[in-house]
Design an enzyme around this catalytic site. Structure first.
Site, mmCIF file in Angstrom:
data_model
loop_
_atom_site.group_PDB
_atom_site.id
_atom_site.type_symbol
_atom_site.label_atom_id
_atom_site.label_comp_id
_atom_site.label_asym_id
_atom_site.label_seq_id
_atom_site.Cartn_x
_atom_site.Cartn_y
_atom_site.Cartn_z
ATOM 1 N N ARG A 185 7.632 -2.362 -24.457
ATOM 2 C CA ARG A 185 6.661 -1.657 -23.699
ATOM 3 C C ARG A 185 5.126 -2.043 -23.982
ATOM 4 N NH1 ARG A 185 4.888 2.729 -25.340
ATOM 5 N NH2 ARG A 185 6.823 3.511 -26.107
ATOM 6 N N TYR A 195 -1.411 0.567 3.345
ATOM 7 C CA TYR A 195 0.180 0.618 3.172
ATOM 8 C C TYR A 195 0.581 1.870 2.799
ATOM 9 C CZ TYR A 195 4.590 -0.395 0.841
ATOM 10 O OH TYR A 195 5.933 -0.173 0.288
ATOM 11 N N ASP A 238 -6.269 -4.781 -2.578
ATOM 12 C CA ASP A 238 -4.754 -5.099 -2.687
ATOM 13 C C ASP A 238 -4.505 -6.330 -2.083
ATOM 14 O OD1 ASP A 238 -2.214 -5.120 -2.008
ATOM 15 O OD2 ASP A 238 -1.971 -3.082 -1.655
ATOM 16 N N LYS A 260 6.477 -9.298 -2.963
ATOM 17 C CA LYS A 260 6.233 -9.751 -1.726
ATOM 18 C C LYS A 260 5.965 -11.388 -1.926
ATOM 19 C CE LYS A 260 6.558 -5.396 -0.364
ATOM 20 N NZ LYS A 260 5.341 -4.654 -0.329
HETATM 21 C C1 LIG Z 1 4.795 -3.397 -0.747
HETATM 22 C C2 LIG Z 1 3.412 -3.134 -0.835
HETATM 23 C C3 LIG Z 1 2.938 -2.224 -1.946
HETATM 24 C C4 LIG Z 1 3.837 -1.414 -2.826
HETATM 25 O O1 LIG Z 1 4.486 -2.184 -3.564
HETATM 26 P P1 LIG Z 1 5.961 -1.989 -4.340
HETATM 27 O O2 LIG Z 1 6.348 -3.160 -5.106
HETATM 28 O O3 LIG Z 1 6.919 -1.683 -3.204
HETATM 29 O O4 LIG Z 1 5.787 -0.662 -5.168
HETATM 30 C C5 LIG Z 1 1.554 -2.024 -1.816
HETATM 31 N N1 LIG Z 1 0.698 -2.588 -1.001
HETATM 32 C C6 LIG Z 1 1.307 -3.619 -0.209
HETATM 33 C C7 LIG Z 1 0.260 -4.097 0.884
HETATM 34 C C8 LIG Z 1 2.623 -3.640 0.138
HETATM 35 O O5 LIG Z 1 2.909 -4.590 1.033
#
Ligand SMILES: *Cc1c(COP(=O)(O)O)cnc(C)c1O
Length: 403
Positions: free
Chosen positions: A72, A125, A198, A223
């Site tokens: 962890r 998001y 982000d 992504k």
């Molecule tokens: C998918 C996404 C998230 C969340 O991420 P997870 O891996 O699904 O928890 C946050 N910000 C953006 C812009 C996203 O596309």
């Protein structure tokens, strides 16, 4: 623990760049392939193993080999990913999590306390917005939404003395709104707050927010970083050493860490990020060019179009304009739904950033929970995550579905 201690000794010459500071001087593609790991000094393995271990033998009490005591707190496969993503973002410290939302939650609980305030995008998001509205708010963290494309509206949302974070996505999902990162860094810093970006939609290949003045980069590595739709993960990258220590403490104390196999998959994805992003952008441009002239389409939304309101800002801070394209169907919602069900190469699915092309109807799918709120998106809107297949095939399939 001594993160990266295992990176210092990589054995003899021959394909071994054994210092992370030397790697930092290399170009993006070289860093993507070499940062975080070099051939293993004992076996010569060129790829980091998946260290499927929870604990590590100590040479006498407290005698840690390579700094690891429990997975962890730290795991060598995760360290390789953390160093690689930090190098790609031009940061100093990377942290890998089990999901993007786990990264976001850990960040909020590190830099905010109950009674503090954050400014969040009015088209954030959905999962991030849910975290602010239904997890952080009951914990005592207040938020105000602002249209992040409008720097003045963000400045107006700041509460002097209480705002600890200005949170930005750029481009946003699914309207592809563009925020001016350097201008927002000034707004945040004037208020004594951190600018958090982000960077999921752009990926570090297209945009490096830390270089533009941001304090923290957030990723859903699910992504583009992972890039193959086979892993859920998240990451944080920072430059500041003190903030990094606090994040390291909370990452371990909260425990939402990326496992070794997931870390390995994201690391494998990062090695081809530059190549993939170039093709995502090429294909997105081909799709945009086709849809822009299509009689069934009333509007194409893409930051690369000169009529996009964020085009100039995007041109200043992004290398290219990304792989996400949104468009509105002239005949309305039912036709948009029909198009989403009629494609054959484009897969009807949520998520984005993988090698395969995806199509979705935000109003009924990713953004269904925000219908009736300020986050509601047009009912005739379709979002495309343009993959890296043959561009002509993608265009032909869309064309067939639109006719
Ligand atoms: C998918 C996404 C998230 C969340 O991420 P997870 O891996 O699904 O928890 C946050 N910000 C953006 C812009 C996203 O596309």
């Amino acid at each position: 623990m001594d993160e990266g201690a295992n990176q210092e000794d990589r054995g003899g010459p021959g394909g071994t760049i054994d210092r992370q500071d030397e790697i930092r001087t290399l170009g993006f593609e070289s860093r993507a392939i070499h940062a975080g790991y070099g051939p293993d000094p004992t076996t010569g393995a060129v790829i980091p193993p998946i260290y499927a271990t929870s604990t590590y033998k100590q040479d006498g009490v407290g005698g840690l080999r390579g700094g690891y005591e429990y997975s962890r707190s730290g795991n060598p496969t995760r360290t390789a990913l953390e160093e690689c993503i930090a190098a790609l973002e031009g940061g100093e410290h990377g942290f890998a999590f089990a999901s993007g939302l786990a990264a976001e939650d850990t960040l909020l609980r590190t830099v905010c306390r109950p009674g503090d305030h954050v400014v969040v995008p009015d088209d954030a998001y959905g999962g991030s917005y849910r975290l602010f509205a239904r997890v952080a708010a009951p914990w005592g963290l207040e938020h105000t939404t602002a249209h992040v494309a409008n720097t003045g509206s963000v400045a107006a949302a700041v509460v002097p003395g209480r705002t600890k974070v200005v949170w930005v996505e750029t481009p946003t999902n699914p309207m592809l709104t563009v925020a001016d990162i350097p201008a927002l860094a000034d707004v945040a810093h004037d208020a004594g707050a951190l600018l958090v970006v982000d960077n999921t939609f752009a990926s570090p290949y297209l945009q490096q927010p830390l270089e533009l003045g941001a304090d923290v980069v957030v990723h859903s590595t699910t992504k583009y970083c992972g890039g193959h739709s086979d892993v859920v993960g998240g990451a944080l990258v920072v430059r500041d050493g003190e903030l990094a220590e606090q994040l390291r403490f909370h990452q371990n104390a909260i425990g939402g860490v990326a496992g070794p196999f997931d870390s390995w998959l994201v690391l494998r994805g990062l090695r081809t990020l530059a190549l993939r992003m170039e093709r995502h952008c090429d294909n997105a441009e081909a799709v945009v060019a086709h849809l822009a002239d299509h009689p069934a389409v009333s509007q194409v939304i893409y930051p690369g179009l000169t009529d996009h309101p964020g085009h100039d800002v995007a041109s200043r801070q992004m290398r290219r304009y990304g792989g996400i394209v949104s468009f509105r169907v002239a005949a309305g919602e039912q036709k948009a739904l029909d198009v989403c069900s009629a494609t054959r190469l484009w897969t009807l699915a949520e998520s984005l950033g993988g090698v395969e092309s995806l199509i979705e109807h935000p109003g009924r799918m990713t953004h269904a929970s925000v219908v009736g709120t300020q986050l509601e998106v047009p009912a005739d809107l379709i979002r495309l995550s343009v993959g890296i297949e043959t561009a002509e095939d993608l265009v032909a399939d869309l064309d067939r579905a639109l006719s």
